[in-house]
Each structure stands twice: as C-alpha cells, then as structure tokens.
Design an enzyme around this catalytic site. Sequence first.
Site: not given
Length: 473
Positions: A308, A241, A300, A410, A263
């Site tokens: 969340q 992704d 990363n 997002g 995320t």
Amino acid sequence: MGEVFYNLAFDFGASSGRMVLCKLEDGKMELEELHRFPNNEIRIGGHIYWDLFRLYHEMKQGLKKAAARKVPIQSLAVDTWGVDYGLFDKDGNLIGNPVHYRDSRTDGMMEEIGKIIPLEELYNRTGLEFMYFNSIFQLYAEKGMRPVILDHAKRLLFMPELFGYFLTGIMYTEYTFASTSQLLDARKREWDFELIEKLGLNKELFGDIVMPGTIIGDLLPEVEEETGLSGVKVIAVGSHDTASAVAGAPMESQDAAFLSCGTWSLLGMVLDEPILNEASYKYNYTNEGSIDGKIQFLKNINGLWIMQNLRKNWCEFEAEVSFPDIIKAAREAKRKDFIIDPKDPRFTAPLNMMKEIVAYCEEKGQGCPQGLGEMAMAIYNGLTEEYRKSIEGMEEITGKNIPCINMVGGGIQDELLCELTAKATGKRVAAGPTEGSVLGNSIVQFVAVGAVKSIDEGRRIIKNSFELKFYEP
C-alpha cells in the site's frame, strides 16, 4: 421464505473503516457495504495518533444510512486492529488521544521490561509473540511520554470497546482483544494481575473480561436520536479483527491453516489450548484469543501495508497507479528474484517505501530493483517466504501436517499473491471470502441473538453463500 435477520458489522482496518449491512435468509448471507471511510494517521509533536473522533463521527454517519434503509436491524458490533487503547478518568472522560501502534514511543521498552521480568517468563505467562507495539510496551512507555495522563487514568478501553462505550455508555473488555495486550494469562484467559503489579501499572485500569457473543446493551438515547436508529443491541464479537476473520473463514479441515491477508498477514491455526514451550518461544509464535475461548496460534507478518505504501509513494513521486497496475508490472518484471525481509524495522513506518526497498536490496547484495514491478516482486517474495517459514514452524511445533491454507481478507483479490503463496508453501490455497472479518463479526452476532446455532453452522452458511477459488502449489 423463512425469517430474515439483519445486523451491522463495523470493521476498522489500519487504513480504512467500513460499515456493512449483513442479511441472513434461508441459510444464505448477503453483504451490502453502506459506508466506507478513510482511517488516516495523524502525525503531531513527534508522535503518531489515531483520528478517534473523526472515526466515531463516521460511525454515526453509517448508522444514519442504516436507519434510512428501514429494515429491522437487530444488532451491531465493532472489530478493529489489535493492541491500541484509550484511557479514561474517574468520571468516564477520555484523557489523551489514542496513540498509533506504529509510534516510536515503544523503542527500547522491550528491553526495559526484560529487566523487570525475564522475557522467556513473560512469554510463558502470556503466550504472546514479542512485537514492539504490544499493549504492554505501549503502557510502559506512557510512564515517560504521558505520565500525568497515566497517573489520572482509572480505566483502559481497547479500541473496539472504546467505540462501544461511546455508543452505549457501558465499559467492557472483550477476550480476543485483551489477548493482544501481552497482559493476559494465556492459560486462564484472565488478566495477569501479578504481572501488571510488577510493571507498576494500576490494576483498576483493567475491567472484567467478556467473551465473544456477549450482548452489551442498547444504544444511548442521544445516539438513537441523532442517527434515527433504535432497538439495536450492541454485541461484543471477536473484537480483534483477526478473531473475526478466523470466525469467518470456512476452514477446509480441522488441521487447515488460516491466512488473514490485509494490512497485516496473520497466519496460524485454531487450537483448543495455547502452546507454551521452548520451540514456540524460540520461533516467536503467538497465542491469541479466538472465538469460543479457543486459541489462535499464529505469526504476525508485516503484510500488504508495505505494498500500500509502495503504491502511495509511486503515485506521489512517479505516476498514478492502481493495485492491478502493480500486479501487472510484477508479472512483467524482468527480474523476479528480489526479496525483502518484511520484519526489518525500516519497513515499519518509513516516509518513502520505494527508497527503503531499493536500499535494502542494494545493502543485501541483490542489486538495484528497476521500476515498479521489481520493487513489487521484492515485497511478494518477502511475504511468501515468511508464509513458508511460518507454515513449516507450525508443523514442527504442533506435529500436524497442514493440508491447506484458507486465505481470507482483501489480499485474496491479488491473484498473484495467492499463486505465489501456494508455490512458496507447497500447500493448496483456498481463497475466500474477501470479507472475512465482516462475516465473522456478523456470524457471532447472529449466534448471540439465536438466529444461528453455532460458529460451525455459521461457517457452513458462509461457505454456501460465497464462492472460493483454489490455487494448487
């Protein structure tokens, strides 16, 4: 009116998945989310798994909805989070459910592999950042967790290709996803079979690699019959992704950085060749595959998954809150100087994120965060501090001045995060579009079928189709 093209983009995140109908007409793209579904981890027997067959069921529900639209859909493609996989026997049957990358089975595996091959040599071969969940450590952990399954496995399929196999009956391995395994030769863009043999893994597990934009094949007759969708090609896109998100980022300049914010936060630059030197090893930068065979030189960073889970726990133990509620609370927080380290293992898979944030701040002598807003600020500050350090490290290693950060995903809906990112890094932030992975997935499909000439043309189409918002430092 020119010709109209349609495709379907499946984009799986670590907490949800969706299928989006993508339309291209007169140089403009339109997106319509037809199906969204949760992606819940399953904890059983002391391990964490993906609910694979539920996810495939949801994919077929999406295809049924697409068929009901009665528009000429040419193709579909799947992108997912990285590193995870399924194993298949000699008859093509899945053996064992895919394990979640946050599972603890990889504890100590990095040290074990370091006894077989020095980690600096491993980095110089694969170019990948050392993260406990990379496929190399998961596969080595299989020897202790599921040796019978590993002994009988004849083929490995990563998550996007696993779904592609269910849809087409064809096994394949896509380059950008394979690059997340830490088993790929970063320079040659091929499997490092010498490394694979050193680890005592079966070379047969690793199939031929295809590049993004490869047309894989047609839907199986049984899938067409069940869903009512026919005449649709399955295409290998940037199946990781992050690769799709980068393909969908309308970069402001050649030296701009990208930040795929969801995320996970993936912060980096697109380069022609990997950087494999002492500095990139020391600072633990990764060289992942990108579209057109290029390299995503990136970091990363444990991202909004922390936020969340803060929301999830607050809803469980305090009161129902939305993400806008959290942003408002953070803006109104009395103390805004709390900060966590997103890399700390305690934030990987805790049962209660609130307790871990409070405990971390107290242990570091910061005091005790009071309320939702101060806990949220600790997360914001931790994330943006990692962004700052990552940008500075990239500039040092590449010798380039990064003028702008293109934020997609997002996370850009959180204006406070965008503001704090610009402030912390001292860089202009171009935020948009939200659906970076979906757009990159779709554009590669359009290039594969000849509707768009190149990825660069695709990025121009995206820029002309969706509004960007700018934040100054």
